[in-house]
Design a protein around this motif. Structure first.
Motif, PDB file in Angstrom:
ATOM      1  N   SER A 152      -1.300   8.307  12.976  1.00  0.00           N
ATOM      2  CA  SER A 152      -1.821   8.103  11.620  1.00  0.00           C
ATOM      3  C   SER A 152      -0.722   7.640  10.666  1.00  0.00           C
ATOM      4  CB  SER A 152      -2.486   9.375  11.092  1.00  0.00           C
ATOM      5  OG  SER A 152      -1.536  10.407  10.897  1.00  0.00           O
ATOM      6  N   ILE A 153       0.510   8.084  10.893  1.00  0.00           N
ATOM      7  CA  ILE A 153       1.631   7.626  10.061  1.00  0.00           C
ATOM      8  C   ILE A 153       1.804   6.113  10.202  1.00  0.00           C
ATOM      9  CG2 ILE A 153       4.157   7.692   9.811  1.00  0.00           C
ATOM     10  CD1 ILE A 153       3.973  10.700  10.555  1.00  0.00           C
ATOM     11  N   SER A 154       1.674   5.612  11.439  1.00  0.00           N
ATOM     12  CA  SER A 154       1.825   4.166  11.648  1.00  0.00           C
ATOM     13  C   SER A 154       0.699   3.391  10.973  1.00  0.00           C
ATOM     14  CB  SER A 154       1.868   3.850  13.147  1.00  0.00           C
ATOM     15  OG  SER A 154       0.631   4.115  13.769  1.00  0.00           O
ATOM     16  N   ILE A 155      -0.517   3.948  10.981  1.00  0.00           N
ATOM     17  CA  ILE A 155      -1.649   3.288  10.314  1.00  0.00           C
ATOM     18  C   ILE A 155      -1.454   3.307   8.806  1.00  0.00           C
ATOM     19  CG2 ILE A 155      -4.146   3.323   9.939  1.00  0.00           C
ATOM     20  CD1 ILE A 155      -4.420   4.713  12.680  1.00  0.00           C
ATOM     21  N   LEU A 156      -1.023   4.441   8.275  1.00  0.00           N
ATOM     22  CA  LEU A 156      -0.805   4.567   6.830  1.00  0.00           C
ATOM     23  C   LEU A 156       0.286   3.615   6.343  1.00  0.00           C
ATOM     24  CD1 LEU A 156      -1.072   8.447   6.512  1.00  0.00           C
ATOM     25  CD2 LEU A 156      -2.574   6.788   5.399  1.00  0.00           C
ATOM     26  N   TRP A 157       1.266   3.340   7.188  1.00  0.00           N
ATOM     27  CA  TRP A 157       2.321   2.395   6.820  1.00  0.00           C
ATOM     28  C   TRP A 157       1.740   0.987   6.639  1.00  0.00           C
ATOM     29  CZ3 TRP A 157       6.511   2.005   4.388  1.00  0.00           C
ATOM     30  CH2 TRP A 157       7.447   1.005   4.623  1.00  0.00           C
ATOM     31  N   ILE A 158       0.801   0.617   7.521  1.00  0.00           N
ATOM     32  CA  ILE A 158       0.145  -0.690   7.399  1.00  0.00           C
ATOM     33  C   ILE A 158      -0.697  -0.733   6.127  1.00  0.00           C
ATOM     34  CG2 ILE A 158      -1.542  -2.263   8.447  1.00  0.00           C
ATOM     35  CD1 ILE A 158      -0.709  -1.126  11.189  1.00  0.00           C
ATOM     36  N   VAL A 159      -1.455   0.347   5.878  1.00  0.00           N
ATOM     37  CA  VAL A 159      -2.323   0.412   4.699  1.00  0.00           C
ATOM     38  C   VAL A 159      -1.483   0.335   3.421  1.00  0.00           C
ATOM     39  CG1 VAL A 159      -3.948   1.868   3.412  1.00  0.00           C
ATOM     40  CG2 VAL A 159      -4.139   1.683   5.895  1.00  0.00           C
ATOM     41  N   PHE A 160      -0.397   1.098   3.379  1.00  0.00           N
ATOM     42  CA  PHE A 160       0.456   1.089   2.187  1.00  0.00           C
ATOM     43  C   PHE A 160       1.030  -0.302   1.943  1.00  0.00           C
ATOM     44  CE2 PHE A 160       4.740   1.594   0.273  1.00  0.00           C
ATOM     45  CZ  PHE A 160       4.343   2.053  -0.971  1.00  0.00           C
ATOM     46  N   GLY A 161       1.468  -0.963   3.008  1.00  0.00           N
ATOM     47  CA  GLY A 161       1.999  -2.311   2.859  1.00  0.00           C
ATOM     48  C   GLY A 161       0.960  -3.272   2.305  1.00  0.00           C
ATOM     49  N   ALA A 162      -0.290  -3.148   2.788  1.00  0.00           N
ATOM     50  CA  ALA A 162      -1.363  -4.029   2.314  1.00  0.00           C
ATOM     51  C   ALA A 162      -1.689  -3.765   0.846  1.00  0.00           C
ATOM     52  CB  ALA A 162      -2.607  -3.825   3.174  1.00  0.00           C
ATOM     53  N   ILE A 163      -1.749  -2.490   0.463  1.00  0.00           N
ATOM     54  CA  ILE A 163      -2.032  -2.139  -0.933  1.00  0.00           C
ATOM     55  C   ILE A 163      -0.913  -2.627  -1.850  1.00  0.00           C
ATOM     56  CG2 ILE A 163      -2.262  -0.195  -2.547  1.00  0.00           C
ATOM     57  CD1 ILE A 163      -3.617   1.373  -0.290  1.00  0.00           C
ATOM     58  N   LEU A 164       0.326  -2.407  -1.428  1.00  0.00           N
ATOM     59  CA  LEU A 164       1.476  -2.813  -2.242  1.00  0.00           C
ATOM     60  C   LEU A 164       1.534  -4.327  -2.397  1.00  0.00           C
ATOM     61  CD1 LEU A 164       3.943  -1.799  -3.796  1.00  0.00           C
ATOM     62  CD2 LEU A 164       5.246  -1.893  -1.664  1.00  0.00           C
ATOM     63  N   LEU A 165       1.200  -5.056  -1.333  1.00  0.00           N
ATOM     64  CA  LEU A 165       1.181  -6.520  -1.418  1.00  0.00           C
ATOM     65  C   LEU A 165       0.129  -6.986  -2.420  1.00  0.00           C
ATOM     66  CD1 LEU A 165       2.082  -9.317  -0.441  1.00  0.00           C
ATOM     67  CD2 LEU A 165       0.430  -9.130   1.421  1.00  0.00           C
ATOM     68  N   LEU A 166      -1.067  -6.382  -2.341  1.00  0.00           N
ATOM     69  CA  LEU A 166      -2.137  -6.749  -3.269  1.00  0.00           C
ATOM     70  C   LEU A 166      -1.716  -6.488  -4.713  1.00  0.00           C
ATOM     71  CD1 LEU A 166      -5.118  -7.481  -3.956  1.00  0.00           C
ATOM     72  CD2 LEU A 166      -5.613  -5.047  -3.724  1.00  0.00           C
ATOM     73  N   ASN A 167      -1.191  -5.297  -4.979  1.00  0.00           N
ATOM     74  CA  ASN A 167      -0.803  -4.946  -6.342  1.00  0.00           C
ATOM     75  C   ASN A 167       0.353  -5.804  -6.844  1.00  0.00           C
ATOM     76  OD1 ASN A 167      -2.779  -2.999  -6.521  1.00  0.00           O
ATOM     77  ND2 ASN A 167      -1.458  -1.322  -5.911  1.00  0.00           N
ATOM     78  N   THR A 168       1.259  -6.157  -5.941  1.00  0.00           N
ATOM     79  CA  THR A 168       2.364  -7.037  -6.317  1.00  0.00           C
ATOM     80  C   THR A 168       1.849  -8.401  -6.763  1.00  0.00           C
ATOM     81  OG1 THR A 168       3.859  -5.930  -4.756  1.00  0.00           O
ATOM     82  CG2 THR A 168       4.502  -8.115  -5.509  1.00  0.00           C
ATOM     83  N   LEU A 169       0.924  -8.961  -5.979  1.00  0.00           N
ATOM     84  CA  LEU A 169       0.374 -10.273  -6.315  1.00  0.00           C
ATOM     85  C   LEU A 169      -0.486 -10.213  -7.575  1.00  0.00           C
ATOM     86  CD1 LEU A 169      -0.584 -11.610  -2.760  1.00  0.00           C
ATOM     87  CD2 LEU A 169       1.449 -12.098  -4.114  1.00  0.00           C
ATOM     88  N   THR A 170      -1.161  -9.086  -7.782  1.00  0.00           N
ATOM     89  CA  THR A 170      -1.966  -8.923  -8.990  1.00  0.00           C
ATOM     90  C   THR A 170      -1.076  -8.891 -10.224  1.00  0.00           C
ATOM     91  OG1 THR A 170      -3.643  -7.678  -7.781  1.00  0.00           O
ATOM     92  CG2 THR A 170      -3.642  -7.450 -10.162  1.00  0.00           C
ATOM     93  N   ASN A 171      -0.029  -8.072 -10.174  1.00  0.00           N
ATOM     94  CA  ASN A 171       0.834  -7.892 -11.345  1.00  0.00           C
ATOM     95  C   ASN A 171       1.756  -9.080 -11.593  1.00  0.00           C
ATOM     96  OD1 ASN A 171      -0.264  -5.381 -11.922  1.00  0.00           O
ATOM     97  ND2 ASN A 171       1.207  -4.275 -10.654  1.00  0.00           N
ATOM     98  N   SER A 172       1.994  -9.888 -10.558  1.00  0.00           N
ATOM     99  CA  SER A 172       2.840 -11.072 -10.758  1.00  0.00           C
ATOM    100  C   SER A 172       2.044 -12.258 -11.301  1.00  0.00           C
ATOM    101  CB  SER A 172       3.515 -11.479  -9.448  1.00  0.00           C
ATOM    102  OG  SER A 172       2.579 -12.087  -8.569  1.00  0.00           O
ATOM    103  N   GLY A 173       0.706 -12.130 -11.268  1.00  0.00           N
ATOM    104  CA  GLY A 173      -0.150 -13.223 -11.741  1.00  0.00           C
ATOM    105  C   GLY A 173      -0.567 -14.183 -10.647  1.00  0.00           C
TER     106      GLY A 173
END
Length: 546
Positions: free
Chosen positions: A64-85
């Motif tokens: 589950s730790i390995s899955i959560l790492w993928i999920v966190f990366g996907a969420i962080l990428l989305l939020n990064t692209l959102t906040n960068s415009g």
């Protein structure tokens, strides 16, 4: 099995449907209850030693730790692209291809998703595609459920062919070598050639199923998420949807037969995008009126406006291009990158002195690639420190529910799978359930074989694990009923694809990325019927081939 043992073996499956689908409990509550019930019944009824249950639970936490790492990366990428415009520009770019939401869905979920599945697999397409659809204005439920449904046909050859060349190949082993019955059936044929013949059969059957999945996607989009709740509005673009289906399935079929199981989804997705995007721009096979969620007029941002006020389209898309590029480069056997990244492992061998071992490769996980791309994006998009800190905090806060849900769901699954070590004289729970079904069905097995594959994905969280779990069982049943094992194993592979749509681990992970934690049961209700259609049609075609 007696009734109590049957109930015990069915608990992980029944618990998910009762708590998530029927009672509509959030996964953060349903999965801990399901885990507790599974532990108690495994100990008292299945008589699995406590040390085995504890070891399986630890294994589940590590996974589950390995899955959560993928999920966190996907969420962080989305939020990064959102906040960068960047997402504002991407949204405008899709309007320049087509303002029709049905077309956007097919390009992102079906074709771009197929490419990502081929490169990374293991739930990554939904983790990338669902938030991108939300950013374009799709309702979160539509984005998640339709991204999961779209991630079906490409799964056979996901993660550079892993479900086939690892799942089926390892699944046909007894210990470290091929099972004697399999070796006898193969004769002088190598196992790799046999795997390719199974892949060819699976992709042939999928020509008649996968081609029509885009029709189901657009019909569900308009029926459940449109203002008029109309099937007809989705079916209006049936010719274009079938065209999009064929743009993937035909190249995938040719690649599987000519090159093998590693690249059908990667090449099929890329070829499909190269064909469908220009066709959509020209309005090929499309009605004159574009479809949107409401009929009210809306303002659309054109590329000219974006270039003046926002980020250039190439710069906005660069992070997704880098993700795709890095995923492919790190998955190719001809390059040393794959070996280097996989050389670092985190795990535990012979947990608590049992035969259970697990590990993951942190640098090889898609989550790490997401993090690398995010760091590059921060530099390329020139994000300020305060904005970066805010983005990380936002992303971390959304992970709490996911950690609870996945941290209990995966241990439940691993207890279920590792229940073969017991004092009751029974096989593991999934094998006992499959055996019961096979004795009941007999010659009608081709109709059931895909459902067994789906069951494997549903409970294990992966088509690869499903194929590893049930391939030898499917081969043995085929041998017993004098059916062609190649066809039955192809049905196992396709069934594992369909189970991907309702797999609780994928559902929880995808829901987390679009902030839908607690709505997992609703998502499964949306994906259940397409899953049954996919597995059922595979069974019918398989029966006709035998």
């Amino acid at each position: 099995m007696n009734i109590l043992e049957l109930l015990t073996a069915s608990t992980p499956i029944l618990a998910v449907f009762v708590f998530l689908v029927i009672l509509r409990m959030p996964a953060t509550r349903a999965m801990p209850i399901s885990l507790l019930a599974t532990i108690v019944l495994a100990l008292l009824v299945w008589k699995v030693p406590f040390i085995q249950v504890a070891a399986a639970s630890i294994e589940g936490i590590i996974i589950s730790i390995s899955i959560l790492w993928i999920v966190f990366g996907a969420i962080l990428l989305l939020n990064t692209l959102t906040n960068s415009g960047a997402l504002d520009s991407i949204r405008a770019g899709f309007s320049s291809i087509s303002e029709d939401r049905r077309v956007q869905l097919l390009i992102i979920a079906w074709l771009f998703g197929a490419f990502i599945e081929g490169a990374a697999g293991f739930g990554t397409p939904a983790a990338i595609g669902a938030p991108l659809l939300v950013a374009l204005g799709f309702p979160p439920l539509a984005a998640v459920s339709l991204a999961l449904i779209a991630d079906s046909s490409p799964v056979s050859f996901g993660a550079v062919g892993t479900p086939m060349i690892v799942g089926v190949k390892e699944g046909l082993n007894e210990g470290s070598a091929l099972a004697p019955s399999v070796q006898q059936a193969l004769g002088d044929q190598s196992i790799l050639d046999y795997i390719q013949s199974i892949a060819s059969t699976a992709v042939f059957i999928d020509l008649f199923i996968g081609t029509f999945m885009p029709v189901i996607l657009v019909a569900m989009l308009t029926r459940f998420f449109g203002e008029n709740k109309s099937w007809k509005e989705g079916l209006q673009i049936t010719p274009f949807a079938i065209f999009a289906g064929l743009s993937f399935t035909i190249p995938a079929f040719l690649v599987a037969n000519l090159l093998g199981p590693e690249f059908p989804s990667i090449i099929g997705g890329l070829v499909g995008l190269a064909i469908v995007v220009p066709a959509a721009k020209k309005g090929f096979l499309l009605p004159k009126e574009a479809w949107d969620f409401t009929s009210s007029p809306k303002k659309t941002v054109r590329n000219a406006e974006v270039s003046k006020a926002g980020m250039p389209l190439w710069k906005a898309w660069l992070p997704y291009i880098l993700v795709a590029l890095f995923l492919v480069l790190t998955r190719l056997n001809v390059l040393p990158l794959k070996e280097w990244l996989r050389s670092v492992k985190v795990g535990w061998s012979n947990i608590l002195g049992t035969n259970i071992s697990t590990s993951f490769e942190p640098f090889y996980l898609p989550g790490t690639i997401f993090i690398v791309v995010i760091l590059l994006t921060i530099l390329i998009h020139k994000m300020k420190k305060e904005l970066v800190v805010k983005t990380v905090k936002e992303s971390a806060m959304t992970m709490v529910g996911s950690a609870i849900a996945l941290g209990t769901a995966v241990p439940m699954v691993r207890i279920f799978i590792n229940s073969g070590i017991n004092e009751s004289g029974l096989m593991s729970m999934p094998m006992e359930l499959a055996g019961l079904v096979s004795h009941t069905v007999g010659d009608g097995w081709p109709f059931v074989a895909p459902l067994i594959g789906a069951l494997g994905s549903f409970i294990s969280g992966s088509a690869t694990f499903s194929n590893m779990m049930f391939s030898l069982f499917q081969f043995s049943v085929a041998d017993r009923i004098a059916a062609n094992p190649q066809v039955i194993l192809a049905l196992q592979v396709l069934g594992a694809n369909s189970g991907n749509m309702i797999c609780v681990l994928n559902v929880v992970a995808a829901a987390s990325v679009v902030n839908m934690v607690g709505k997992e049961g609703t998502i499964i209700r949306m994906t259940l019927v397409p899953m049954v259609f996919y597995a059922g049609l595979a069974g019918v075609i398989g029966f006709l081939l035998l």
